[in-house]
Design a protein around this motif. Structure first.
Motif, short mmCIF file in Angstrom:
data_model
loop_
_atom_site.label_atom_id
_atom_site.label_comp_id
_atom_site.label_asym_id
_atom_site.label_seq_id
_atom_site.Cartn_x
_atom_site.Cartn_y
_atom_site.Cartn_z
N ILE A 77 0.86 -1.17 0.00
CA ILE A 77 0.00 0.00 0.00
C ILE A 77 0.90 1.23 0.00
O ILE A 77 1.74 1.40 0.89
CB ILE A 77 -0.94 0.00 1.22
CG1 ILE A 77 -1.85 -1.23 1.19
CG2 ILE A 77 -1.77 1.28 1.27
CD1 ILE A 77 -2.78 -1.36 2.39
N LEU A 102 -3.39 4.58 -1.66
CA LEU A 102 -4.47 5.07 -0.81
C LEU A 102 -3.93 6.17 0.08
O LEU A 102 -2.76 6.14 0.46
CB LEU A 102 -5.03 3.95 0.08
CG LEU A 102 -5.64 2.72 -0.59
CD1 LEU A 102 -5.80 1.60 0.43
CD2 LEU A 102 -6.98 3.07 -1.19
N TYR A 103 -4.75 7.13 0.41
CA TYR A 103 -4.39 8.07 1.46
C TYR A 103 -5.58 8.21 2.40
O TYR A 103 -6.73 7.95 2.02
CB TYR A 103 -3.96 9.42 0.90
CG TYR A 103 -5.05 10.23 0.24
CD1 TYR A 103 -5.85 11.10 0.97
CD2 TYR A 103 -5.27 10.14 -1.14
CE1 TYR A 103 -6.85 11.85 0.37
CE2 TYR A 103 -6.26 10.88 -1.75
CZ TYR A 103 -7.05 11.75 -0.99
OH TYR A 103 -8.03 12.48 -1.59
N ARG A 104 -5.28 8.60 3.62
CA ARG A 104 -6.33 8.71 4.63
C ARG A 104 -6.78 10.16 4.73
O ARG A 104 -5.96 11.04 4.99
CB ARG A 104 -5.81 8.20 5.98
CG ARG A 104 -6.89 8.11 7.04
CD ARG A 104 -6.38 7.37 8.25
NE ARG A 104 -5.22 8.02 8.86
CZ ARG A 104 -4.61 7.57 9.94
NH1 ARG A 104 -5.02 6.46 10.50
NH2 ARG A 104 -3.57 8.21 10.44
N GLN A 110 -11.03 8.19 6.58
CA GLN A 110 -11.40 7.13 5.65
C GLN A 110 -10.43 7.07 4.47
O GLN A 110 -9.88 8.09 4.05
CB GLN A 110 -12.83 7.37 5.13
CG GLN A 110 -13.90 7.28 6.20
CD GLN A 110 -13.89 5.94 6.93
OE1 GLN A 110 -13.97 4.89 6.29
NE2 GLN A 110 -13.78 5.99 8.24
N PRO A 111 -10.20 5.86 3.92
CA PRO A 111 -9.24 5.72 2.81
C PRO A 111 -9.81 6.24 1.49
O PRO A 111 -11.00 6.07 1.20
CB PRO A 111 -9.01 4.21 2.74
CG PRO A 111 -10.27 3.62 3.28
CD PRO A 111 -10.76 4.56 4.34
N GLU A 113 -8.85 6.07 -2.65
CA GLU A 113 -7.98 5.43 -3.64
C GLU A 113 -7.53 6.45 -4.68
O GLU A 113 -8.31 7.26 -5.15
CB GLU A 113 -8.74 4.30 -4.36
CG GLU A 113 -7.94 3.64 -5.47
CD GLU A 113 -8.77 2.72 -6.35
OE1 GLU A 113 -8.20 2.17 -7.31
OE2 GLU A 113 -9.98 2.56 -6.08
N ASP A 131 1.82 -3.33 4.47
CA ASP A 131 1.77 -1.97 4.98
C ASP A 131 2.39 -1.99 6.37
O ASP A 131 2.04 -2.85 7.19
CB ASP A 131 0.32 -1.47 5.05
CG ASP A 131 0.21 0.04 5.11
OD1 ASP A 131 1.24 0.73 4.98
OD2 ASP A 131 -0.92 0.55 5.30
N SER A 139 -7.49 1.57 5.35
CA SER A 139 -6.71 1.41 4.12
C SER A 139 -6.52 -0.07 3.78
O SER A 139 -6.67 -0.47 2.62
CB SER A 139 -5.35 2.10 4.26
OG SER A 139 -5.52 3.49 4.37
#
Length: 209
Positions: A77, A102-104, A110-111, A113, A131, A139
């Motif tokens: 990830i 992905l980032y938060r 929340q993730p 994409e 990860d 994520s």
């Protein structure tokens, strides 16, 4: 936590302590993460099936064992998961590598994409999602969902450190996925960071803020 495997080998625990240390610089941090990933790969692949093969030694013919045609895919990830890939490839050099970006969201946690590139034969491979941190679990759960949508038949999750909240989230969303971790920490703080954790793995790997 039937599907959770804590890899507590002394070498892993020793190196993990150095990884946690805030005084460990980026180069040493990267080297240590790679080394721990390699050690963890040894355990994550423990259930790979073997087949008997005949080989010629310098002395005689021998019947021995080799992995039975296992096709492996590593799926880090982005971006912190990249720090673990080379260590795993040292033990599984034939593995193909996909990437999930992905980032938060800092507000919702929340993730989101932004990238997904996988081997074309993903449904034929045993996939290991990588990860360093399993914090909220958002994520990791999202990445596993993406893989299942692409007909992945076998998925494991490998992380250095997990929070109980992250483990619970992944177990609730994907009860069929085994989770391999080097440590389970106490909790998440108000910002979604694992406590005591190791800080932001991506920033420490790449020297960013």
């Amino acid at each position: 936590m039937a599907n959770v495997h804590i890899l507590d080998h002394p070498l892993i625990q020793h190196k993990l302590a150095l990884i946690r240390d805030k005084n460990t610089g980026s180069k040493d941090f990267r080297d240590l993460v790679e080394e721990v990933a390699m050690l963890m790969a040894y355990e994550v692949t423990r259930d790979f099936p073997l087949q008997e093969v005949a080989i010629e030694t310098p002395v005689a013919t021998a019947t021995t064992k080799m992995i039975a045609g296992r096709k492996v895919g590593l799926v880090p990830i982005l971006r912190a998961g990249l720090g673990m890939v080379d260590g795993m490839l040292r033990l599984i050099p034939a593995a193909k590598v996909g990437h999930v970006g992905l980032y938060r969201d800092p507000e919702t946690l929340q993730p989101v994409e932004y990238y997904c590139k996988l081997p074309p034969d993903v449904e034929e491979r045993d996939l290991i999602v990588i990860d360093p941190m399993l914090a909220t679990g958002g994520s990791a759960s999202a990445a596993i969902t993406f893989l299942k949508e692409r007909r992945a038949r076998s998925i494991k999750l490998m992380c250095l450190i997990a929070a109980p909240e992250g483990i619970k989230a992944v177990e609730e969303a994907h009860s069929d996925v085994d989770i391999f971790v080097a440590a389970i920490d106490k909790q998440l703080n108000d910002h979604g960071y694992i406590v005591p954790g190791l800080g932001d793995a991506g920033d420490r790997l790449f020297g960013t803020k």
